[in-house]
Design an enzyme around this catalytic site. Structure first.
Site, short mmCIF file in Angstrom:
data_model
loop_
_atom_site.label_atom_id
_atom_site.label_comp_id
_atom_site.label_asym_id
_atom_site.label_seq_id
_atom_site.Cartn_x
_atom_site.Cartn_y
_atom_site.Cartn_z
N HIS A 140 1.00 -1.23 -0.19
CA HIS A 140 -0.04 -0.07 -0.12
C HIS A 140 0.98 1.37 0.22
O HIS A 140 0.08 2.41 -0.30
CB HIS A 140 -0.91 -0.07 1.13
CG HIS A 140 -0.45 0.08 2.52
ND1 HIS A 140 -0.16 -0.62 3.50
CD2 HIS A 140 0.25 1.51 3.04
CE1 HIS A 140 0.22 -0.16 4.53
NE2 HIS A 140 0.51 0.96 4.41
N SER B 44 4.21 2.55 8.11
CA SER B 44 3.91 1.49 6.94
C SER B 44 5.03 1.06 6.23
O SER B 44 5.87 1.91 5.83
CB SER B 44 2.66 1.96 5.89
OG SER B 44 1.66 1.99 6.75
N ASP C 124 0.04 -7.66 1.71
CA ASP C 124 0.52 -6.13 1.57
C ASP C 124 2.02 -6.25 1.74
O ASP C 124 2.66 -5.89 2.61
CB ASP C 124 -0.22 -5.82 2.58
CG ASP C 124 0.12 -4.20 2.84
OD1 ASP C 124 0.41 -3.54 1.66
OD2 ASP C 124 -0.12 -3.42 3.90
#
Length: 709
Positions: free
Chosen positions: A212, A367, A258
């Site tokens: 992402h 992230s 992910d």
């Protein structure tokens, strides 16, 4: 005619992923589009020791800007510059000047502290300087990050340095009135960087991060800074991105698989991190072992449905957590949400980490960063920061990608035959062929023969004639075509087989979404009957095509539920002007677009060849048509009207409307006719009996309209 229809819907995004929270069940985290996900950062940690994180990598944007600094009582505050400002270094007592809408009295020799709002930044600065101030600090008036894009204007004539700070720091500085502030703005711009995600270096030219983080069209315009520690320097060390390999089964809605591999444009000699084996990861999770996550950014935690975070450091931070089994994670999240653990979307390709009392964890900005354990064989990576609820809240473990489940995929790309992992043809026009090329690279040390085949779909066709063999270190390209029918949401895996069993190969996922069918029946109703215009319509997620309006002249969109898009497209051949009237009856926006909390509610979007041109919404039950015109260039132009329904309020008719759709083609004048005299033949007398004839050459002009690819 090859065409590719991109809708690029930019309506409101609703996430329960990436540590952003929406008021939905955690059964399946979802987002309206997959172009953005909230960042994540460290909460409750401490500064990391640089030598312990040689593989730590920052995914950064690199830019030139003025360097700024601010310190008060030995506390350093994060600052930003204003464009069109001036350089300088000053020290003086802090004096409060409100919002700076009047000359700041008693400012002589002091530093003005001013709140954002009401008047321009330049006026605030002028009022500080007019009162004798030698510098100014302007703090944000919103609970968001620091002021972005602040400018003093091209006509600014002030001479004092100005810096910006966030609201939290501004309020803290109000408690420092009378103390000495030292601030500086550089005289010239310097190369700087800003990190949006973390990552881990695997060695050679490979970096591992979350899918992402790089799931956007401009992802490869950023860079990777391997071995980064302090973001305030070292921007010149950032390396360009050569290729991005997002896992072919990455699901942006469920935040599953992910993971992404980044191939750098040049190798690095930094130390790479080792990826833990599945049995090591499982055992450490069973034992609830200590694990550590690192990253840059906001250190303020918050509970689900609260936030945002703040306090973003330049220095790498780390925090220690405890791994959990997935069963424990599902149980804890289920209890916090009051649902069955079986309905919590934590899958086998994920792993969780937290501490029972909360207060520590990853949050906005981390992230893609590594979650590691210190084993008897050294530090090994077990996770990638992926998603969660709130930041470091008790009862809400952070969820990480379980990297051990992807070791074969990683090695197939880094040491085998790599192919572009994903291609989505998106929306298609019925009967219009779309074609794309997928790059294939041999990252092994062996020359191989290759064969290609789709797994389970006859919808896609393949031309691999350029890739029968592939030498080590070389690349080739296969061509994939898609002929849309009315069938929706097709997908197939493109499998590569090598003639050497020692050379692994990756595969690609090719997908296509909703096909828009011919909408000839709407031509007269919409107002367009030009031979140059072909109409198409359809919908996503169960939405229907546009129809003749039951209440107005023209046509209207049709959505019956949340997160649906009703789409109307005009394919127009040739240069000219398209005019139409449009209107919308939908939920009203309560905030203006410049507000930091602005979200686009139910709206009618207008795109030209995939680019967003305009959008209207917020008229409640009032339908008021306005005229609009678009200049179209030569070739095939795709004009797209999409009514997009968000997941919440429905007001008015919840529809978009179009009428009086007229295309007026540009008339191209033919070139002047060439007149060429014929010379008299030899021995001609040239008299009246032998007049030379004039040859009139009429040249037929054939215009072939350029097709857009």
């Amino acid at each position: 005619m090859n065409s590719f229809l991109k809708t690029g819907i930019t309506s409101a995004l609703f996430f329960i992923c990436g540590f952003a929270v929406a008021a939905k069940s955690p059964l399946i985290p979802y987002s309206k589009t997959n172009s953005q996900i909230a960042e994540t950062r460290i909460v409750g940690g401490e500064e990391a020791i640089q030598e312990n994180w040689p593989w730590m990598t920052a995914y950064v944007g690199v830019f030139t800007n003025f360097l700024t600094s601010l310190s008060v009582n030995n506390v350093i505050y994060e600052t930003r510059s204003f464009t069109s400002g001036v350089g300088g270094q000053v020290s003086g007592e802090i004096i409060a000047c409100g919002i700076g809408d009047a000359v700041c009295v008693d400012a002589t020799g002091n530093v003005c502290l001013i709140e954002r709002g009401i008047v321009d930044f330049s006026e605030k600065s002028d009022n500080c300087e007019a009162g004798g101030g030698i510098g100014a600090i302007i703090y944000n008036n919103e609970e968001v990050d620091n002021i972005t894009g602040g400018t003093l204007g091209e006509d600014y004539t002030g001479t004092i340095p100005i810096v910006a700070v966030n609201q939290k720091d501004g309020l803290a500085l109000l408690e420092q009135i009378g103390n000495i502030a030292s601030l500086a703005v550089s005289e010239t711009t310097e190369l700087q960087q800003d990190a949006s995600c973390g990552a881990s270096f695997l060695g050679d030219k490979w970096v591992l991060t979350a899918a992402h983080c790089v799931d956007s069209e401009n992802a490869n315009q950023f860079k990777m800074n391997v071995g980064e520690y302090d973001l305030s320097n070292g921007a010149e060390n950032a390396i360009d991105i050569a290729n991005i390999y997002i896992h072919p089964q990455y699901d942006a809605d469920a935040i599953s698989n992910d993971i992404a591999l980044i191939e750098l444009a040049s190798s690095s000699d930094a130390v790479g991190v080792k990826i833990a084996d599945p049995d090591v990861t499982d055992q450490y999770a069973i034992e609830n072992s200590l694990a550590t996550v690192a990253g840059w950014g906001g250190r303020a935690g918050y509970a689900p449905n609260e936030g945002p975070t703040s306090d973003f450091p330049d220095i790498l931070h780390k925090v220690d957590l405890r791994l959990t089994t997935n069963a424990q994670c599902r149980e804890e999240l289920g209890e916090s949400f009051g649902i069955s653990a079986a309905n919590v979307g934590v899958t086998d390709v994920m792993i969780c980490a937290a501490i029972p009392e909360g207060g520590r964890g990853s949050c906005q900005g981390d992230s893609g960063g590594p979650l590691v354990v210190n084993t008897g064989s050294g530090v090994q990576q077990v996770g990638i920061v992926s998603w969660g609820f709130g930041c470091a809240a008790s009862g809400y473990p952070g969820v990480y990608t379980r990297v051990s489940e992807f070791k074969d995929w990683i090695s197939a790309i880094t040491d085998g035959i790599a192919i572009t992992q994903r291609h989505n043809f998106g929306l298609g026009l019925e009967g219009e062929v779309q074609t794309t090329g997928l790059a294939v690279t041999n990252n092994s040390e062996t020359n191989v023969g290759l064969s290609f085949a789709f797994s389970d779909s006859n919808t896609f066709t393949l031309d691999a004639s350029n890739c029968p063999t592939l030498d080590a270190g070389n690349s080739c390209q296969v061509s994939v075509s898609y002929l849309p029918t009315i069938a929706n949401n097709v997908s197939s895996k493109l499998i590569i087989t090598t003639d050497d069993p020692q050379v692994q190969s990756s595969s690609a996922t090719v997908t296509a979404g909703t096909t828009l069918g011919y909408a000839v029946e709407l031509a007269a109703t919409a107002g367009s009957e030009s031979d140059a215009v072909t109409l198409f319509s359809g919908g996503t997620n169960g939405a229907s095509a546009w129809v003749a309006s039951s209440t107005e002249v023209g046509i209207e969109s049709t959505t019956t539920g949340d997160l649906q898009d009703s789409i109307f497209v005009a394919s127009i051949e040739g240069e000219g002007v398209l005019t139409f009237d449009w209107a919308v009856s939908s939920e009203a926006n309560t905030l203006v677009e410049t507000d930091p909390d602005f979200e686009r509610f139910d709206a009618l979007f207008l795109y030209l060849n995939g680019d967003l041109v305009d959008v209207i919404n917020g008229n409640d039950d009032e339908i008021s048509f306005t005229e609009y015109s678009l200049n179209l260039s030569e070739g095939i132009n795709l004009v797209n009207w999409t009514y997009s329904k968000d997941p919440d309020v429905s007001e008015g008719d919840d529809k978009g409307f179009i009428r009086n759709l007229v295309f007026t083609a540009t008339v191209v004048a033919p070139p002047p006719v060439a007149v060429v005299p014929i010379p008299a033949p030899p021995n001609s007398s040239g008299g009246a009996g032998s007049l030379g004839w004039i040859l009139l050459c009429l040249v037929g002009l054939i215009f072939r309209l350029r097709t857009k690819h």
